[in-house]
Design a protein around this motif. Structure first.
Motif, PDB file in Angstrom:
ATOM      1  N   GLU A 227       2.166   6.913 -11.268  1.00  0.00           N
ATOM      2  CA  GLU A 227       3.097   7.032 -10.144  1.00  0.00           C
ATOM      3  C   GLU A 227       3.253   5.690  -9.419  1.00  0.00           C
ATOM      4  O   GLU A 227       4.354   5.287  -9.060  1.00  0.00           O
ATOM      5  N   LYS A 228       2.127   4.979  -9.233  1.00  0.00           N
ATOM      6  CA  LYS A 228       2.188   3.670  -8.570  1.00  0.00           C
ATOM      7  C   LYS A 228       3.008   2.683  -9.388  1.00  0.00           C
ATOM      8  O   LYS A 228       3.864   1.980  -8.858  1.00  0.00           O
TER       9      LYS A 228
ATOM     10  N   GLU B 189       0.841  -1.197   0.000  1.00  0.00           N
ATOM     11  CA  GLU B 189       0.000   0.000   0.000  1.00  0.00           C
ATOM     12  C   GLU B 189       0.870   1.238   0.000  1.00  0.00           C
ATOM     13  O   GLU B 189       1.929   1.268   0.630  1.00  0.00           O
TER      14      GLU B 189
ATOM     15  N   TYR C  12       6.930   1.630  -0.270  1.00  0.00           N
ATOM     16  CA  TYR C  12       5.539   1.341   0.060  1.00  0.00           C
ATOM     17  C   TYR C  12       5.527   0.548   1.357  1.00  0.00           C
ATOM     18  O   TYR C  12       6.578   0.178   1.872  1.00  0.00           O
TER      19      TYR C  12
ATOM     20  N   PRO D  81      -0.609   4.973   0.300  1.00  0.00           N
ATOM     21  CA  PRO D  81      -1.741   5.904   0.311  1.00  0.00           C
ATOM     22  C   PRO D  81      -1.402   7.314  -0.171  1.00  0.00           C
ATOM     23  O   PRO D  81      -2.302   8.078  -0.509  1.00  0.00           O
ATOM     24  N   TRP D  82      -0.155   7.663  -0.221  1.00  0.00           N
ATOM     25  CA  TRP D  82       0.246   8.994  -0.660  1.00  0.00           C
ATOM     26  C   TRP D  82       0.293   9.131  -2.185  1.00  0.00           C
ATOM     27  O   TRP D  82       0.403  10.226  -2.707  1.00  0.00           O
ATOM     28  N   VAL D  83       0.192   8.018  -2.909  1.00  0.00           N
ATOM     29  CA  VAL D  83       0.272   8.034  -4.370  1.00  0.00           C
ATOM     30  C   VAL D  83      -1.068   8.505  -4.945  1.00  0.00           C
ATOM     31  O   VAL D  83      -2.126   8.053  -4.523  1.00  0.00           O
ATOM     32  N   ALA D  84      -1.001   9.387  -5.934  1.00  0.00           N
ATOM     33  CA  ALA D  84      -2.217   9.988  -6.475  1.00  0.00           C
ATOM     34  C   ALA D  84      -2.587   9.518  -7.876  1.00  0.00           C
ATOM     35  O   ALA D  84      -3.647   9.870  -8.371  1.00  0.00           O
ATOM     36  N   SER D  85      -1.725   8.713  -8.524  1.00  0.00           N
ATOM     37  CA  SER D  85      -2.047   8.283  -9.889  1.00  0.00           C
ATOM     38  C   SER D  85      -1.534   6.868 -10.151  1.00  0.00           C
ATOM     39  O   SER D  85      -0.606   6.395  -9.495  1.00  0.00           O
TER      40      SER D  85
ATOM     41  N   HIS E 247      -4.932   3.256  -7.351  1.00  0.00           N
ATOM     42  CA  HIS E 247      -3.687   4.026  -7.337  1.00  0.00           C
ATOM     43  C   HIS E 247      -2.914   3.899  -6.026  1.00  0.00           C
ATOM     44  O   HIS E 247      -1.753   4.296  -5.952  1.00  0.00           O
ATOM     45  N   ASP E 248      -3.516   3.301  -4.994  1.00  0.00           N
ATOM     46  CA  ASP E 248      -2.857   3.292  -3.690  1.00  0.00           C
ATOM     47  C   ASP E 248      -2.519   1.913  -3.134  1.00  0.00           C
ATOM     48  O   ASP E 248      -1.980   1.810  -2.037  1.00  0.00           O
TER      49      ASP E 248
END
Length: 118
Positions: free
Chosen positions: A23-24, A14, A86, A16-20, A52-53
């Protein structure tokens, strides 16, 4: 006695700070690719591909040595845990025996169905 063993490791990561999704993928994909090169494993991104998270990474290997399968999966789990930016939130390992000859007697004679199973 088993002919061999198939080991499967699933790891949920996980971030949780990833927004797209892009990016993941940039965080997870390099770890998956390096696992394939570093260890004798089959590796796949199994679940969470549209999220995304989080994501689930699957790892599989096969050998005639139970201890080797267990150790290889442990090394893969440790590698996943420390190589990526992560959090590992779930990890499961399953090792299955192949060719369990319970239908044979100790001398290798066929079971009741008349067939020898390998």
């Amino acid at each position: 006695m088993a002919l061999g063993y198939v080991g499967v490791l699933t790891v949920r990561v996980e971030m949780p700070w990833v927004a797209s999704l892009k990016e993941k993928r940039a965080l997870v994909r390099p770890v998956v690719e390096r696992l394939k090169v570093r260890f004798p494993l089959t590796v796949a991104r199994l679940d969470g591909l549209d999220a995304h998270d989080w994501e689930v990474i699957g790892v599989a290997t096969i050998s005639n040595d139970y201890g080797w399968v267990e150790e290889t999966l442990r090394m893969a789990a440790d590698y996943i845990a420390k190589e990526g930016p992560y959090r590992v939130t779930d990890e499961r390992t399953e090792i299955t025996a192949l060719g369990d000859d319970t239908d044979e007697d100790p001398d290798g004679h066929p079971g009741e169905d008349g067939e020898t199973h390998f």
